[in-house]
Design a protein around this motif. Structure first.
Motif: not given
Length: 253
Positions: A61-63, A114-119, A159-160, A240-244
Motif C-alpha cells: 500500500v502506498v499513500f 514519515n509513514v508513506v505506506g505499509f505492507w 497491489v494485492d 511500492m516494492p516490499i523491502q525487508l
C-alpha cells in the motif's frame, strides 16, 4: 535466514492460477471519507483474490507523500504545494500489528521517518472465498483555512499479491493492481489489465471533507473547489516494492 523465510512464506501460499479476474469487487478502504481532523481506525478491505483458485499472500500500500505528488484542482493541475490546501498532510497513517491473515507486516517510511505506506505478507493468506480487513489508524489532515478547498481526495495505490514474480510476471492470477493507469511505472494497471478508455478505476480513495461549520470558506471562494492528490511515478517506483532489512522481497528483482 529470516529474509529467506519471508519470501518462502509469500510463495508457499500460492495455488495454480486459472480463472478470469473478478472485475466487480475492488480493494478499498472501509471508511472512504472523513471530516478534516478526524482520527479513526480504518481498514484496507481485500474482497477477492487474483482468481478463483488463488490465495492472496500479501499486499503493498502506498499513500501519495505530498512532496512530489500531482495535485489537481477541479481537474486542472496545480503547480503549488499540498500546503496550499492542507495544514498537516503527511505521516497520517499508522499500521496495526494483526496476524489474522498475514504473519509479517511493516510500515514504509520516507527519509524523514514519515509513514508513506505499509505492507503485509506471509502466513495463511486469504482464500478467494473470504475477505480480509487489514487494520490501520488514519488521521484526516486539516484543510488550510485560507484555501478554497471543500474536499481533498487522496488516491491510495494498492497491489494485492497472489504469486511472487518480477514485474514481467504481473497479470491474471499473480497480482491485483489497484493503481493508476498511465502513470509511467511497471505497476500501472493498464500495462497488465484491460482498462476502459477514459477511466482510471484502480486506486482506493480517501476523501477529506472540509468542516464548513468550524472552517468556513473564505468569501471569495464561491462554492469552493475539489482537490485531488495522486502519487508521482518516482514515488510508486520507490515505495511500492516490499523491502525487508534492506533486501527487496517483492517484486523479484
Amino acid at each position: 535466514m529470516y529474509k529467506q523465510s519471508i519470501l518462502a512464506g509469500l510463495v508457499a501460499g500460492v495455488m495454480i492460477a486459472g480463472a478470469a479476474q473478478n472485475t466487480f469487487a475492488h480493494t478499498r478502504l472501509n471508511i472512504p471519507t472523513a471530516t478534516e481532523g478526524e482520527r479513526a481506525i480504518n481498514h484496507v478491505m481485500i474482497t477477492h483474490s487474483c482468481d478463483e483458485t488463488t490465495h492472496t499472500i500479501g499486499t503493498s500500500v502506498v499513500f501519495p507523500n505530498g512532496t512530489d505528488s500531482t495535485i489537481l484542482v477541479d481537474g486542472a493541475q496545480h503547480n503549488g504545494s499540498i500546503t496550499d490546501f492542507m495544514t498537516n498532510y503527511g505521516n497520517n497513517a499508522s499500521m496495526f500489528f494483526d496476524r489474522s491473515a498475514f504473519d509479517y507486516m511493516d510500515a514504509k517510511t520516507d527519509a524523514n521517518g514519515n509513514v508513506v505506506g505499509f505492507w503485509a505478507g506471509g502466513g495463511p493468506g486469504m482464500p478467494n472465498s473470504l475477505d480480509v480487513a487489514l487494520p490501520f489508524r488514519l488521521t484526516a489532515a486539516s484543510i488550510e483555512p485560507s484555501s478554497c478547498a471543500t474536499s481533498v481526495k487522496i488516491y491510495i495505490s494498492i497491489v494485492d499479491i497472489c504469486e511472487v514474480t518480477n514485474v514481467d510476471g504481473f497479470g491474471e492470477g499473480t497480482v491485483e493492481l489497484w493503481t493508476h493507469a498511465g502513470l509511467g511505472t511497471p505497476y500501472d494497471r493498464d500495462l497488465h489489465f484491460a482498462v476502459d478508455a477514459g477511466t482510471d478505476p484502480g486506486p482506493a480513495t480517501f476523501t477529506i471533507n472540509r468542516n464548513l461549520a468550524t472552517n468556513p470558506l473564505p468569501e471569495n471562494c464561491g462554492n469552493g473547489v475539489a482537490v485531488e492528490v495522486k502519487p508521482s511515478a518516482a514515488q510508486i517506483n520507490r515505495d511500492m516494492p516490499i523491502q525487508l532489512n534492506g533486501q527487496q522481497v517483492w517484486p523479484q528483482p
